[in-house]
Write a protein that holds these residues in place. Structure first.
Motif, PDB file in Angstrom:
ATOM      1  N   PRO A  23       0.825  -1.215   0.000  1.00  0.00           N
ATOM      2  CA  PRO A  23       0.000   0.000   0.000  1.00  0.00           C
ATOM      3  C   PRO A  23       0.855   1.258   0.000  1.00  0.00           C
ATOM      4  N   LEU A  24       0.359   2.274  -0.691  1.00  0.00           N
ATOM      5  CA  LEU A  24       1.001   3.586  -0.701  1.00  0.00           C
ATOM      6  C   LEU A  24      -0.022   4.630  -0.265  1.00  0.00           C
ATOM      7  N   SER A  25       0.399   5.524   0.598  1.00  0.00           N
ATOM      8  CA  SER A  25      -0.489   6.582   1.070  1.00  0.00           C
ATOM      9  C   SER A  25      -0.585   7.690   0.025  1.00  0.00           C
ATOM     10  N   LEU A  26      -1.556   8.574   0.204  1.00  0.00           N
ATOM     11  CA  LEU A  26      -1.688   9.720  -0.692  1.00  0.00           C
ATOM     12  C   LEU A  26      -0.415  10.559  -0.714  1.00  0.00           C
ATOM     13  N   ASP A  27       0.158  10.772   0.461  1.00  0.00           N
ATOM     14  CA  ASP A  27       1.377  11.578   0.533  1.00  0.00           C
ATOM     15  C   ASP A  27       2.535  10.894  -0.190  1.00  0.00           C
ATOM     16  N   GLN A  28       2.641   9.569  -0.067  1.00  0.00           N
ATOM     17  CA  GLN A  28       3.700   8.848  -0.778  1.00  0.00           C
ATOM     18  C   GLN A  28       3.516   8.964  -2.288  1.00  0.00           C
ATOM     19  N   LEU A  29       2.273   8.901  -2.749  1.00  0.00           N
ATOM     20  CA  LEU A  29       2.004   9.050  -4.172  1.00  0.00           C
ATOM     21  C   LEU A  29       2.322  10.465  -4.655  1.00  0.00           C
ATOM     22  N   ARG A  30       1.977  11.447  -3.829  1.00  0.00           N
ATOM     23  CA  ARG A  30       2.252  12.838  -4.204  1.00  0.00           C
ATOM     24  C   ARG A  30       3.756  13.113  -4.250  1.00  0.00           C
ATOM     25  N   GLU A  31       4.525  12.423  -3.396  1.00  0.00           N
ATOM     26  CA  GLU A  31       5.973  12.616  -3.354  1.00  0.00           C
ATOM     27  C   GLU A  31       6.663  12.099  -4.611  1.00  0.00           C
ATOM     28  N   LEU A  32       5.942  11.337  -5.438  1.00  0.00           N
ATOM     29  CA  LEU A  32       6.518  10.858  -6.698  1.00  0.00           C
ATOM     30  C   LEU A  32       6.771  12.008  -7.662  1.00  0.00           C
ATOM     31  N   PHE A  33       6.064  13.101  -7.465  1.00  0.00           N
ATOM     32  CA  PHE A  33       6.151  14.243  -8.370  1.00  0.00           C
ATOM     33  C   PHE A  33       7.108  15.296  -7.825  1.00  0.00           C
ATOM     34  N   SER A  34       7.719  16.007  -8.736  1.00  0.00           N
ATOM     35  CA  SER A  34       8.584  17.111  -8.306  1.00  0.00           C
ATOM     36  C   SER A  34       7.730  18.176  -7.629  1.00  0.00           C
ATOM     37  N   GLU A  35       8.369  19.040  -6.882  1.00  0.00           N
ATOM     38  CA  GLU A  35       7.635  20.058  -6.129  1.00  0.00           C
ATOM     39  C   GLU A  35       6.814  20.953  -7.055  1.00  0.00           C
ATOM     40  N   GLU A  36       7.336  21.191  -8.257  1.00  0.00           N
ATOM     41  CA  GLU A  36       6.649  22.077  -9.187  1.00  0.00           C
ATOM     42  C   GLU A  36       5.375  21.455  -9.756  1.00  0.00           C
ATOM     43  N   GLU A  37       5.364  20.132  -9.944  1.00  0.00           N
ATOM     44  CA  GLU A  37       4.216  19.475 -10.571  1.00  0.00           C
ATOM     45  C   GLU A  37       3.394  18.643  -9.597  1.00  0.00           C
TER      46      GLU A  37
END
Length: 212
Positions: A23-37
């Protein structure tokens, strides 16, 4: 944010969940993206709803559990997919299942308190197996002579049984005794497709007293 951008985020999330194998949390999924995107949390939640809907009618589903989201085979297809693997799902003793049930429903609880309810000694192998599987953990010590460890369930326990919280467990009014609780847990276990097969627990203790 346009539809094309949302589809790209969804595809990245789907790829990550397939690759992670956990399982991956929402925050872990969001961390896949660079800060700009990086998508906002609300956008990510919307994308996960889209992904869940996209899985309708397919052999797998997006499931939300305690640790986050995961892609998994639908239970109705488990008998066929299970034939891909030579190793069978691990079977546990009734004593282990009863012990796990008591920890889940009476947590935090000590080993001595479990023994008082079951009426028999709890094997050290059982406690070790539950700790190694990371289904239970020590959350403190009872303030009595000897300061015995108190056990409670973990997020891994919830994840394994497809739960987001303990409030999703059957109420005790519906599950009347330890033996029945054990059967319910065992049924859930057999519905899972295991990709690992650690040494089986062989404790042969008989069922103890009824849990009221």
């Amino acid at each position: 944010m346009n539809e094309e951008h949302l589809l790209r985020i969804r595809a990245i999330a789907e790829a990550a969940l397939l690759a992670a194998g956990k399982p991956l949390s929402l925050d872990q999924l969001r961390e896949l993206f660079s800060e700009e995107e990086r998508p906002a949390r609300q956008v990510m939640e919307h994308v996960m709803v889209q992904l869940e809907n996209a899985c309708e009618g397919r052999g797998f589903e997006l499931k939300k559990v305690a640790s986050g989201y995961r892609l998994q085979v639908r239970q109705e297809y488990a008998p066929w997919v299970g034939r891909l693997f030579e190793e069978k799902p691990q079977r546990y003793s009734r004593a282990l299942l009863e012990t796990l049930a008591l920890i889940a429903y009476r947590q935090p609880i000590t080993r001595g308190e479990i023994e008082d309810i079951r009426g028999v000694t709890v094997s050290s192998n059982i406690i070790r197996t539950l700790l190694e599987r990371e289904w239970v953990r020590v959350v403190g010590h009872r303030d009595v002579p000897g300061r015995p460890a108190m056990y409670a369930t973990t997020k891994q326990f919830l994840d394994y049984f497809n739960l987001t919280g303990l409030d999703q467990m059957p109420p005790l009014s519906e599950v009347r005794d330890l033996e029945e609780i054990g059967r319910e847990i065992e049924k859930s276990m057999q519905a899972e497709i295991e990709f690992e097969s650690p040494a089986a627990e062989t404790d042969d203790e008989s069922p103890g007293q009824t849990l009221h």
